[in-house]
Design an enzyme around this catalytic site. Structure first.
Site, PDB file in Angstrom:
ATOM      1  N   HIS A  28       0.865  -1.186   0.000  1.00  0.00           N
ATOM      2  CA  HIS A  28       0.000   0.000   0.000  1.00  0.00           C
ATOM      3  C   HIS A  28       0.901   1.236   0.000  1.00  0.00           C
ATOM      4  CE1 HIS A  28      -3.966   1.907   1.562  1.00  0.00           C
ATOM      5  NE2 HIS A  28      -3.212   2.834   0.982  1.00  0.00           N
ATOM      6  N   HIS A  62      -8.058  -5.553   7.428  1.00  0.00           N
ATOM      7  CA  HIS A  62      -7.816  -4.498   8.419  1.00  0.00           C
ATOM      8  C   HIS A  62      -8.088  -5.039   9.822  1.00  0.00           C
ATOM      9  CE1 HIS A  62      -6.684  -0.229   8.862  1.00  0.00           C
ATOM     10  NE2 HIS A  62      -7.222  -0.387  10.064  1.00  0.00           N
ATOM     11  N   GLU A  64      -2.580  -1.694  -3.177  1.00  0.00           N
ATOM     12  CA  GLU A  64      -3.672  -0.910  -2.612  1.00  0.00           C
ATOM     13  C   GLU A  64      -3.309   0.568  -2.638  1.00  0.00           C
ATOM     14  OE1 GLU A  64      -5.153  -4.043   0.874  1.00  0.00           O
ATOM     15  OE2 GLU A  64      -4.051  -2.223   1.416  1.00  0.00           O
TER      16      GLU A  64
END
Length: 237
Positions: A43, A190, A70
């Site tokens: 990410h 998450h 991401e």
């Protein structure tokens, strides 16, 4: 079996803290796959405080499983994804100064924007996923963006599960089933951890992939990276 994609941002954070190449991000990514990990997630953020944009290019020949990038689809991120051509791109509406992702997309408000970005990725044969809260309206809106998958934002589940509230799984299960009914694949991520991953997997229909970074790397400090990956794989069967 639900695939385990390991987010290696925290490895890059540790490397960057000393300015050298220890730990070696590319070697760790290779080891994760050798230990059974079925994907690598990164990410990158505009300030490159952990994953650097160059890392995305350097990892491409190393990742022989699934490669998931991401991020917020600002122009620089879109250009990166189109150049690297990962297996999957996951669009996340994080602010530039966000410590970590903290909300899913409003898929109705951002429908036209997401549709345009997703269309470009799909023209380049890149699977698309969008980060969403477990809200029925947001799942319905996700279909209109043209995304292949959703990624359920699981922080609230993790917080409630840690307090003993197993009913927190309900909206996630409902949204996953609706996504499947509407033709969307289901990912999640998450704050999933060894403590909650098995319960989550057992109660979410059609869960294709989980992306886990912070918890997995933290657990590995105590238990060892290879051992922790095997523990996740066992819980995801």
């Amino acid at each position: 079996m639900t695939k385990l994609s390991v987010n290696v941002n925290k490895i890059a954070t540790l490397r960057n803290s000393r300015g050298g190449n220890v730990p070696n991000l590319l070697k760790v990514a290779g080891d994760i796959q050798d230990f059974g990990g079925q994907g690598i997630t990164i990410h990158p953020r505009p300030d490159e405080r952990h994953i650097r944009y160059q890392d995305a290019y350097d990892l491409k020949p190393i990742v022989h499983t699934e490669y998931n990038i991401e991020g917020n689809p600002i122009p620089k991120f879109v250009d990166l994804v189109l150049a690297v051509k990962p297996t999957q791109v996951t669009l996340v509406p994080d602010a530039i100064d966000a410590i970590t992702s903290n909300a899913g997309w409003d898929t109705k408000k951002n429908e036209s924007f997401l549709y345009e970005v997703i269309s470009e990725f799909k023209r380049n044969d890149i699977r698309t996923s969008i980060f969403v809260d477990p809200v029925i309206d947001m799942i319905e809106g996700a279909v209109k963006t043209g995304a292949d998958r959703i990624e359920l934002y699981t922080e609230e589940f993790a917080l409630e599960y840690g307090k003993g509230n197993k009913e927190a799984i309900t909206p996630y299960a409902q949204c996953a089933q609706l996504a499947i009914d509407l033709g969307l694949g289901v990912n999640a991520g998450h704050d999933l951890s060894l403590d909650n991953i098995q319960f989550f997997k057992e109660n979410i229909p059609g869960l294709l992939e989980v992306s886990i970074g912070h918890a997995l790397i933290s657990e590995s400090i105590y238990l060892g990276l290879e051992n922790v990956i095997q523990m996740y794989l066992h819980r995801l069967k």
